[in-house]
Scaffold this motif. Sequence first.
Motif, PDB file in Angstrom:
ATOM      1  N   GLN A   1       3.365   6.011 -22.331  1.00  0.00           N
ATOM      2  CA  GLN A   1       1.722   5.556 -22.117  1.00  0.00           C
ATOM      3  C   GLN A   1       1.581   4.958 -20.779  1.00  0.00           C
ATOM      4  OE1 GLN A   1       0.269   3.742 -25.486  1.00  0.00           O
ATOM      5  NE2 GLN A   1      -1.791   3.977 -24.751  1.00  0.00           N
ATOM      6  N   VAL A   2       2.261   3.790 -20.492  1.00  0.00           N
ATOM      7  CA  VAL A   2       2.001   3.101 -19.232  1.00  0.00           C
ATOM      8  C   VAL A   2       2.326   3.920 -17.932  1.00  0.00           C
ATOM      9  CG1 VAL A   2       2.870   0.922 -18.014  1.00  0.00           C
ATOM     10  CG2 VAL A   2       2.893   0.944 -20.636  1.00  0.00           C
ATOM     11  N   ASP A   3       3.296   4.632 -18.070  1.00  0.00           N
ATOM     12  CA  ASP A   3       3.741   5.451 -16.976  1.00  0.00           C
ATOM     13  C   ASP A   3       2.467   6.697 -16.846  1.00  0.00           C
ATOM     14  OD1 ASP A   3       5.974   4.293 -16.652  1.00  0.00           O
ATOM     15  OD2 ASP A   3       7.218   5.802 -18.042  1.00  0.00           O
TER      16      ASP A   3
ATOM     17  N   SER B   1      -6.485  -2.375  -6.850  1.00  0.00           N
ATOM     18  CA  SER B   1      -6.319  -3.554  -7.640  1.00  0.00           C
ATOM     19  C   SER B   1      -5.838  -3.476  -9.111  1.00  0.00           C
ATOM     20  CB  SER B   1      -7.618  -4.296  -7.559  1.00  0.00           C
ATOM     21  OG  SER B   1      -7.521  -5.555  -8.371  1.00  0.00           O
ATOM     22  N   GLU B   2      -6.350  -2.536  -9.614  1.00  0.00           N
ATOM     23  CA  GLU B   2      -5.855  -2.284 -10.994  1.00  0.00           C
ATOM     24  C   GLU B   2      -4.343  -1.751 -11.023  1.00  0.00           C
ATOM     25  OE1 GLU B   2      -7.328   0.077 -15.109  1.00  0.00           O
ATOM     26  OE2 GLU B   2      -8.517   0.228 -13.188  1.00  0.00           O
ATOM     27  N   LEU B   3      -4.257  -1.000  -9.906  1.00  0.00           N
ATOM     28  CA  LEU B   3      -2.825  -0.195  -9.941  1.00  0.00           C
ATOM     29  C   LEU B   3      -1.874  -1.362  -9.621  1.00  0.00           C
ATOM     30  CD1 LEU B   3      -1.296   2.361  -9.870  1.00  0.00           C
ATOM     31  CD2 LEU B   3      -1.867   2.681  -7.315  1.00  0.00           C
TER      32      LEU B   3
ATOM     33  N   ASP C   1       1.404  -1.533 -12.078  1.00  0.00           N
ATOM     34  CA  ASP C   1       2.594  -1.114 -11.433  1.00  0.00           C
ATOM     35  C   ASP C   1       3.683  -2.003 -11.240  1.00  0.00           C
ATOM     36  OD1 ASP C   1       4.300   0.871 -10.993  1.00  0.00           O
ATOM     37  OD2 ASP C   1       3.397   1.341  -8.975  1.00  0.00           O
ATOM     38  N   ASN C   2       3.910  -2.757 -12.471  1.00  0.00           N
ATOM     39  CA  ASN C   2       5.260  -3.602 -12.445  1.00  0.00           C
ATOM     40  C   ASN C   2       5.974  -3.791 -13.749  1.00  0.00           C
ATOM     41  OD1 ASN C   2       3.674  -5.632 -13.763  1.00  0.00           O
ATOM     42  ND2 ASN C   2       2.792  -5.958 -12.318  1.00  0.00           N
ATOM     43  N   ASP C   3       7.124  -4.232 -13.425  1.00  0.00           N
ATOM     44  CA  ASP C   3       8.160  -4.446 -14.653  1.00  0.00           C
ATOM     45  C   ASP C   3       7.408  -5.235 -15.763  1.00  0.00           C
ATOM     46  OD1 ASP C   3      10.099  -2.666 -13.419  1.00  0.00           O
ATOM     47  OD2 ASP C   3      10.957  -4.151 -12.618  1.00  0.00           O
ATOM     48  N   THR C   4       6.829  -6.283 -15.340  1.00  0.00           N
ATOM     49  CA  THR C   4       6.272  -7.412 -16.402  1.00  0.00           C
ATOM     50  C   THR C   4       5.109  -6.517 -17.145  1.00  0.00           C
ATOM     51  OG1 THR C   4       6.307  -9.053 -14.810  1.00  0.00           O
ATOM     52  CG2 THR C   4       5.008  -9.489 -16.671  1.00  0.00           C
ATOM     53  N   TYR C   5       4.244  -5.706 -16.839  1.00  0.00           N
ATOM     54  CA  TYR C   5       3.244  -5.161 -17.399  1.00  0.00           C
ATOM     55  C   TYR C   5       3.845  -4.004 -18.367  1.00  0.00           C
ATOM     56  CZ  TYR C   5      -0.890  -2.365 -18.503  1.00  0.00           C
ATOM     57  OH  TYR C   5      -1.950  -1.494 -18.970  1.00  0.00           O
ATOM     58  N   ARG C   6       5.003  -3.285 -17.751  1.00  0.00           N
ATOM     59  CA  ARG C   6       5.683  -2.368 -18.712  1.00  0.00           C
ATOM     60  C   ARG C   6       6.542  -3.015 -19.672  1.00  0.00           C
ATOM     61  NH1 ARG C   6       6.155   2.081 -15.129  1.00  0.00           N
ATOM     62  NH2 ARG C   6       6.335   1.973 -12.929  1.00  0.00           N
TER      63      ARG C   6
END
Length: 150
Positions: free
Chosen positions: A89-91, A132-134, A138-143
């Motif tokens: 979903q994040v991807d 900005s949202e991207l 787009d980082n490991d913490t958010y994933r």
Amino acid sequence: MAIEISSSHSTPPNAELSDIRQVKAAAAQEAQNSRTAPDGIVDEYTRSEASDAKPSGLYRFEQDEHGNKKLVYDDPKKENQTCTGNTDQVDREIRKLKEKSQQLEQQLRAASASGDEEKAASLEKKLAQVQSELSQKDNDTYRRQHTVFS
């Protein structure tokens, strides 16, 4: 008024201490003897049936996060469960944002080429918002935070 004390003891004062020590030693020996049988044999548990089954549970000591000991019980009936993480979903979110960013860049180039400054300014604003949202997503913490476990 004066009091006169006369002592007619013929035993030294340390004799009473040695008597107390002998009584304590005898009590300790008696307590030791009461724990064991007269023959010196200690009771033992012997299984009546031979069994190859695993024990019903195992206890062990571990350290917690503060370094203190804690008792941990391993339940053999509890099955080993595997847990899988899914970041699809994040991807998908990130892929859509990248596609939107590319579309806005193309529209911005087209608006700049046609000379429409108002449209170019609004597209730049939208593009900055999407980028900005991207950058936030787009980082490991958010994933890790948005991973779905099953």
